[in-house]
Design a protein around this motif. Structure first.
Motif, mmCIF file in Angstrom:
data_model
loop_
_atom_site.group_PDB
_atom_site.id
_atom_site.type_symbol
_atom_site.label_atom_id
_atom_site.label_comp_id
_atom_site.label_asym_id
_atom_site.label_seq_id
_atom_site.Cartn_x
_atom_site.Cartn_y
_atom_site.Cartn_z
ATOM 1 N N VAL A 79 0.846 -1.185 0.000
ATOM 2 C CA VAL A 79 0.000 0.000 0.000
ATOM 3 C C VAL A 79 0.883 1.236 0.000
ATOM 4 O O VAL A 79 1.793 1.364 0.823
ATOM 5 C CB VAL A 79 -0.919 0.016 1.243
ATOM 6 N N ALA A 80 0.638 2.098 -0.953
ATOM 7 C CA ALA A 80 1.446 3.308 -1.053
ATOM 8 C C ALA A 80 1.286 4.150 0.213
ATOM 9 O O ALA A 80 0.189 4.244 0.766
ATOM 10 C CB ALA A 80 1.025 4.114 -2.272
ATOM 11 N N PRO A 81 2.366 4.726 0.710
ATOM 12 C CA PRO A 81 2.261 5.557 1.912
ATOM 13 C C PRO A 81 1.396 6.789 1.650
ATOM 14 O O PRO A 81 1.288 7.270 0.523
ATOM 15 C CB PRO A 81 3.715 5.946 2.194
ATOM 16 N N ALA A 82 0.757 7.261 2.719
ATOM 17 C CA ALA A 82 -0.085 8.451 2.601
ATOM 18 C C ALA A 82 0.778 9.644 2.208
ATOM 19 O O ALA A 82 1.938 9.756 2.602
ATOM 20 C CB ALA A 82 -0.792 8.718 3.920
ATOM 21 N N ARG A 83 0.193 10.534 1.403
ATOM 22 C CA ARG A 83 0.902 11.742 1.018
ATOM 23 C C ARG A 83 -0.074 12.896 0.976
ATOM 24 O O ARG A 83 -1.290 12.720 0.802
ATOM 25 C CB ARG A 83 1.557 11.571 -0.357
ATOM 26 N N VAL A 84 0.435 14.096 1.158
ATOM 27 C CA VAL A 84 -0.393 15.293 1.142
ATOM 28 C C VAL A 84 -0.306 15.925 -0.242
ATOM 29 O O VAL A 84 0.788 16.050 -0.812
ATOM 30 C CB VAL A 84 0.053 16.288 2.226
ATOM 31 N N ALA A 85 -1.455 16.301 -0.797
ATOM 32 C CA ALA A 85 -1.478 16.897 -2.131
ATOM 33 C C ALA A 85 -2.604 17.922 -2.209
ATOM 34 O O ALA A 85 -3.565 17.882 -1.439
ATOM 35 C CB ALA A 85 -1.675 15.819 -3.189
ATOM 36 N N GLU A 86 -2.450 18.847 -3.159
ATOM 37 C CA GLU A 86 -3.525 19.784 -3.455
ATOM 38 C C GLU A 86 -4.387 19.195 -4.567
ATOM 39 O O GLU A 86 -3.870 18.700 -5.571
ATOM 40 C CB GLU A 86 -2.961 21.141 -3.884
ATOM 41 N N LEU A 87 -5.697 19.246 -4.366
ATOM 42 C CA LEU A 87 -6.634 18.627 -5.297
ATOM 43 C C LEU A 87 -7.721 19.618 -5.683
ATOM 44 O O LEU A 87 -8.039 20.535 -4.923
ATOM 45 C CB LEU A 87 -7.311 17.404 -4.648
ATOM 46 N N VAL A 88 -8.308 19.397 -6.850
ATOM 47 C CA VAL A 88 -9.502 20.137 -7.258
ATOM 48 C C VAL A 88 -10.647 19.134 -7.333
ATOM 49 O O VAL A 88 -10.554 18.118 -8.030
ATOM 50 C CB VAL A 88 -9.308 20.830 -8.614
#
Length: 425
Positions: free
Chosen positions: A10-19
């Motif tokens: 499982v890919a590690p959690a990451r913070v991103a900006e989303l629309v």
């Protein structure tokens, strides 16, 4: 040689900006990330947000650009309690979203340009039934709703959904739960606000014994203090002070333990108004998936009614009420309409069929109606997808969808109720 087990990474959690592109079926905002949808609760279309992403789920961290449709949630538990999904959306926006869900479901089923009316708004604080999660630890009782996608319970100090009389009963219900035997540590409590008090159903985990002896006496004292008229355990009556009562078109009915009722009296009234408006002129009507008679008794004001449902206890309650009802004859039948829909000659002579199935819809019964000649069909549904499937079956069989009306019975939730009226071409 043994084959090595494949380990799913499982890919590690990451913070991103989303629309946020749109709302999903559960009311979550959906953004597209690397060609895949990511669901972010408590967001709205057009918003730019910062979220912590893990797989297809995103946890909202910050709203960078809010939607003009964003609304200050009226309940301080919103976002923690999992009972509501859309308190952050302006009412007009989310009512239109529910309407569009129906239109889109019908379009996917091949029924474009659906005659969908405006959603009927139901006031907040009208819900008369709820299932509470209960935990007992150290002599204390925690009663509330589960947090979203969690077994953690949020104790509610205010609620924008529950009827005030049901909310006011919570302290007494906590004391009732405290009177149960010690092994009752984690369980659910289903509660329905009836005309003469509360109807409850205890739903324990395995290992919880039925109260008896002194424990049963303590439970009875607690139910009297809480205004509870019946306690059931997993759908079987345990203690009854008085038969719980509800009225349909003025006819008193005592539902069986666990019997289905619409979520609110106001929502039920809106559905009945729409059904009766579509039933004008009917003389012989069928009420299929009838439950305890929410539509059968109002319909009996204008037509004779034959009511059918698989729930034998519900049909028995309807039959008992019909025996003393000052209305046109209401006959009843216990029958599984999924396995044995009314067909052919059984449908002859009826000029109206109303059906209100569970979320799975009424595929087999819709197919039987499509092959018959009943002039009008009215479908009540809480699932746009299965309604659209059944509607397509009826239209292919020669019916025209005359009107479909959303009803916002599940206030602040993603669920939508609807009434569709069909006429034979």
């Amino acid at each position: 040689m043994a084959r090595a087990r494949r380990i799913r990474r499982v890919a590690p959690a990451r913070v991103a900006e989303l629309v946020i592109d749109h709302l999903g079926a559960r009311g979550d905002g959906v953004a597209t990330v690397e060609g895949r949808g990511v669901f972010v609760p408590y967001t709205l279309p057009g918003e730019r947000v910062r979220a912590r992403i893990a797989g297809e789920r995103g946890a909202l961290e910050e709203i960078l650009t809010p939607s003009p449709h964003r609304f200050a949630a009226p309940c301080r538990h919103f976002g923690g309690c999992g009972g509501c999904a859309l308190q952050h959306a302006a009412r007009g926006f989310y009512l239109d979203w529910k309407r569009r869900r129906i239109i889109e479901a019908l379009a996917r089923a091949g029924l474009k340009d659906a005659p969908a009316g405006e959603a009927v708004a139901i006031p907040a604080r009208t819900r008369r039934r709820a299932v509470f999660a209960v935990r007992r630890r150290g002599g204390k009782v925690l009663l509330g709703f589960n947090a979203r996608a969690s077994d953690r319970i949020v104790g509610i100090e205010t609620c924008e959904v529950l009827h005030p009389a049901l909310f006011a009963a919570l302290p007494g219900l906590k004391r009732l739960c405290a009177s149960l035997p010690g092994e009752w540590r984690a369980f659910d409590l289903a509660v329905t606000l009836m005309e003469n008090g509360l109807d409850t159903d205890l739903r324990p985990a395995r290992g919880a014994s039925e109260p008896e002896g002194i424990g049963l006496l303590a439970l009875r004292e607690a139910m009297e203090a809480a205004g509870v008229v019946r306690i059931a355990m997993n759908g079987e009556a345990l203690l009854t002070r008085a038969p719980p009562l509800v009225r349909f078109a003025g006819v008193p009915v005592s539902p069986p333990p666990g019997g289905f009722l619409q979520a609110s009296a106001e929502g039920e009234a809106a559905l009945v108004r729409l059904v009766l408006a579509g039933a004008t002129g009917a003389r012989r009507a069928l009420d299929l998936f009838c439950g305890v008679g929410a539509f059968a008794f109002p319909l009996s004001q204008i037509a004779t009614v034959h009511a059918v449902d698989a729930d034998r206890a519900a049909v028995a309650a309807l039959k008992a009420a019909a025996a003393h009802a000052p209305c046109r004859p209401v006959t009843s039948e216990a029958r599984d309409l999924f396995e044995r829909p009314l067909m052919g000659e059984e449908l002859e002579g009826y000029d109206l069929a109303v059906f209100d199935p569970p979320r799975a819809g009424a595929k087999a019964q819709a197919e039987a109606l499509a092959a018959a000649r009943v002039p009008r069909v009215i479908a009540v549904s809480c699932n746009p997808s299965t309604f659209a499937r059944d509607a397509a079956i009826l239209v292919a069989g020669g019916y025209r969808l005359k009107a479909v009306t959303p009803v916002d019975q599940f206030v602040y939730a993603a669920h939508v109720e609807l009434v569709g009226v069909f006429e034979r071409v």
